[in-house]
Design an enzyme around this catalytic site. Structure first.
Site, PDB file in Angstrom:
ATOM      1  N   LYS A  14      -4.602  -0.789  16.408  1.00  0.00           N
ATOM      2  CA  LYS A  14      -5.434  -1.992  16.303  1.00  0.00           C
ATOM      3  C   LYS A  14      -4.569  -3.250  16.268  1.00  0.00           C
ATOM      4  O   LYS A  14      -4.890  -4.239  16.916  1.00  0.00           O
ATOM      5  CB  LYS A  14      -6.301  -1.953  15.035  1.00  0.00           C
ATOM      6  CG  LYS A  14      -7.230  -0.766  14.946  1.00  0.00           C
ATOM      7  CD  LYS A  14      -8.113  -0.844  13.705  1.00  0.00           C
ATOM      8  CE  LYS A  14      -7.356  -0.817  12.395  1.00  0.00           C
ATOM      9  NZ  LYS A  14      -6.653   0.447  12.105  1.00  0.00           N
ATOM     10  N   ARG A  88     -14.080  -2.506   6.696  1.00  0.00           N
ATOM     11  CA  ARG A  88     -13.690  -1.117   6.485  1.00  0.00           C
ATOM     12  C   ARG A  88     -14.732  -0.349   5.681  1.00  0.00           C
ATOM     13  O   ARG A  88     -14.577   0.861   5.496  1.00  0.00           O
ATOM     14  CB  ARG A  88     -12.358  -1.075   5.722  1.00  0.00           C
ATOM     15  CG  ARG A  88     -11.130  -0.881   6.616  1.00  0.00           C
ATOM     16  CD  ARG A  88      -9.926  -1.045   5.725  1.00  0.00           C
ATOM     17  NE  ARG A  88      -8.761  -0.286   6.091  1.00  0.00           N
ATOM     18  CZ  ARG A  88      -7.713  -0.815   6.730  1.00  0.00           C
ATOM     19  NH1 ARG A  88      -7.737  -2.050   7.158  1.00  0.00           N
ATOM     20  NH2 ARG A  88      -6.644  -0.073   6.951  1.00  0.00           N
ATOM     21  N   ARG A 127       6.985   5.426  11.794  1.00  0.00           N
ATOM     22  CA  ARG A 127       7.114   3.985  12.044  1.00  0.00           C
ATOM     23  C   ARG A 127       8.214   3.366  11.170  1.00  0.00           C
ATOM     24  O   ARG A 127       8.272   3.593   9.976  1.00  0.00           O
ATOM     25  CB  ARG A 127       5.761   3.323  11.738  1.00  0.00           C
ATOM     26  CG  ARG A 127       5.754   1.822  11.857  1.00  0.00           C
ATOM     27  CD  ARG A 127       4.364   1.301  11.978  1.00  0.00           C
ATOM     28  NE  ARG A 127       3.521   1.555  10.803  1.00  0.00           N
ATOM     29  CZ  ARG A 127       2.240   1.206  10.747  1.00  0.00           C
ATOM     30  NH1 ARG A 127       1.646   0.626  11.771  1.00  0.00           N
ATOM     31  NH2 ARG A 127       1.541   1.457   9.663  1.00  0.00           N
ATOM     32  N   ARG A 160       7.296   1.088   5.942  1.00  0.00           N
ATOM     33  CA  ARG A 160       6.230   0.477   5.149  1.00  0.00           C
ATOM     34  C   ARG A 160       5.957   1.371   3.952  1.00  0.00           C
ATOM     35  O   ARG A 160       5.919   2.592   4.099  1.00  0.00           O
ATOM     36  CB  ARG A 160       4.971   0.373   6.021  1.00  0.00           C
ATOM     37  CG  ARG A 160       4.395  -1.015   6.071  1.00  0.00           C
ATOM     38  CD  ARG A 160       3.317  -1.068   7.102  1.00  0.00           C
ATOM     39  NE  ARG A 160       2.031  -0.615   6.571  1.00  0.00           N
ATOM     40  CZ  ARG A 160       0.872  -0.809   7.199  1.00  0.00           C
ATOM     41  NH1 ARG A 160       0.856  -1.434   8.361  1.00  0.00           N
ATOM     42  NH2 ARG A 160      -0.253  -0.384   6.684  1.00  0.00           N
ATOM     43  N   ARG A 171      -4.797   7.628   3.500  1.00  0.00           N
ATOM     44  CA  ARG A 171      -5.369   6.540   4.307  1.00  0.00           C
ATOM     45  C   ARG A 171      -6.277   7.099   5.400  1.00  0.00           C
ATOM     46  O   ARG A 171      -7.312   6.519   5.725  1.00  0.00           O
ATOM     47  CB  ARG A 171      -4.243   5.685   4.915  1.00  0.00           C
ATOM     48  CG  ARG A 171      -3.545   4.810   3.862  1.00  0.00           C
ATOM     49  CD  ARG A 171      -2.186   4.320   4.325  1.00  0.00           C
ATOM     50  NE  ARG A 171      -2.248   3.445   5.473  1.00  0.00           N
ATOM     51  CZ  ARG A 171      -1.239   3.268   6.342  1.00  0.00           C
ATOM     52  NH1 ARG A 171      -0.101   3.926   6.181  1.00  0.00           N
ATOM     53  NH2 ARG A 171      -1.375   2.445   7.334  1.00  0.00           N
TER      54      ARG A 171
HETATM   55  P1  AMP Z   1      -3.664  -1.872   7.465  1.00  0.00           P
HETATM   56  O1  AMP Z   1      -2.439  -2.684   7.697  1.00  0.00           O
HETATM   57  O2  AMP Z   1      -4.877  -2.404   8.169  1.00  0.00           O
HETATM   58  O3  AMP Z   1      -3.460  -0.403   7.705  1.00  0.00           O
HETATM   59  O4  AMP Z   1      -4.010  -2.028   5.908  1.00  0.00           O
HETATM   60  C1  AMP Z   1      -3.091  -1.615   4.897  1.00  0.00           C
HETATM   61  C2  AMP Z   1      -3.783  -1.512   3.545  1.00  0.00           C
HETATM   62  O5  AMP Z   1      -4.348  -2.786   3.181  1.00  0.00           O
HETATM   63  C3  AMP Z   1      -4.956  -0.549   3.486  1.00  0.00           C
HETATM   64  O6  AMP Z   1      -4.547   0.791   3.276  1.00  0.00           O
HETATM   65  C4  AMP Z   1      -5.746  -1.109   2.296  1.00  0.00           C
HETATM   66  O7  AMP Z   1      -5.117  -0.794   1.080  1.00  0.00           O
HETATM   67  C5  AMP Z   1      -5.593  -2.600   2.517  1.00  0.00           C
HETATM   68  N1  AMP Z   1      -6.661  -3.163   3.369  1.00  0.00           N
HETATM   69  C6  AMP Z   1      -6.506  -3.735   4.596  1.00  0.00           C
HETATM   70  N2  AMP Z   1      -7.680  -4.157   5.092  1.00  0.00           N
HETATM   71  C7  AMP Z   1      -8.619  -3.830   4.154  1.00  0.00           C
HETATM   72  C8  AMP Z   1     -10.031  -3.981   4.086  1.00  0.00           C
HETATM   73  N3  AMP Z   1     -10.727  -4.535   5.080  1.00  0.00           N
HETATM   74  N4  AMP Z   1     -10.646  -3.529   2.968  1.00  0.00           N
HETATM   75  C9  AMP Z   1      -9.969  -2.977   1.950  1.00  0.00           C
HETATM   76  N5  AMP Z   1      -8.647  -2.784   1.962  1.00  0.00           N
HETATM   77  C10 AMP Z   1      -7.957  -3.209   3.045  1.00  0.00           C
END
Ligand code: AMP
Length: 215
Positions: A14, A88, A127, A160, A171
């Site tokens: 994404k 989400r 990654r 990360r 996740r």
């Molecule tokens: P991402 O970089 O999109 O994979 O997001 C990393 C982490 O940020 C996720 O595992 C959540 O802990 C938090 N996070 C990101 N976007 C959201 C969202 N829309 N709602 C809740 N937690 C989020």
């Protein structure tokens, strides 16, 4: 381009596709994961609230994320937004509907990027990002010439904190349980939902995505 949601499991691409769309159409990308990580790094009150959730691979509470998106949208002058990693959950999707209604910004489409689970796990657990120049390597697919060292600038690569194997599994489960149901939500609501195969190269997926959007 009007507003668009990119849905897909962690590691589906994404972020990469969102960045390519921004480059091509000049739309604004709102990536809640990036915003939250940045807040954690800066130690802001939002970051302090969010840190434990990110580290555990759990979702940050809906009200916190919705406040963040409301704030960022209010600063956005451009009309189209690519949402990456948001919404989400169902309450987030309903909250976004209300926000876009207030701003009179219709949602053009939802694009679901699908990638087989074993590829997702390799993409995430392999990654490695360069903290200095931002280049991303993957130890399975695009290993750096010298292990642990950025090809582009020579800095030490970092993983990360939520890309370790156990957090990656969590996740992916959170995605299946809480985010995937949004596909049915948008279908019921009549928003066009496009499903895209995302295990090709970034360039191939981008081409398919543009074809869908310009159809
Ligand atoms: P991402 O970089 O999109 O994979 O997001 C990393 C982490 O940020 C996720 O595992 C959540 O802990 C938090 N996070 C990101 N976007 C959201 C969202 N829309 N709602 C809740 N937690 C989020």
């Amino acid at each position: 381009m009007r507003s668009l949601i990119l849905l897909g499991a962690p590691g589906a691409g994404k972020g990469t596709q969102g960045a390519l769309l921004t480059k091509r159409y000049g739309t604004r990308r709102i990536a809640t994961g990036d915003l939250l990580r940045d807040a954690v790094r800066r130690g802001t009150p939002l970051g302090q609230k969010a840190k434990g959730f990110l580290d555990a691979g759990e979702l940050v509470p809906d009200d916190v994320v919705l406040d963040l998106v409301r704030e960022v949208l209010a600063q956005s002058e451009r009309s189209g937004v690519v949402f990456d990693g948001f919404p989400r959950t169902l309450p987030q999707a309903e909250g976004l509907d209300r926000l876009l209604d207030e701003l009179d910004q219709p949602l053009e489409a939802v694009v679901v990027i699908e990638v087989p689970e074993d590829v997702l796990v390799q993409r995430l657990s392999g990654r490695r990002q360069c903290p200095h120049c931002g280049a991303v390597h993957n130890v399975y697919f695009t290993p750096p010439r010298q292990p642990g060292v950025c090809d582009r600038c020579g800095a030490n690569l970092a993983q990360r904190s939520d890309d370790d194997a156990a957090t990656v599994r969590r996740r992916l489960t959170v995605y299946r349980e809480q985010t995937e149901p949004l596909v049915a939500y948008y279908r019921r609501r009549g928003t066009p939902v496009h499903v895209l195969k995302g295990d090709g190269s970034a360039g191939d997926v981008h081409r398919d995505l543009v074809r869908i959007l310009e159809r």
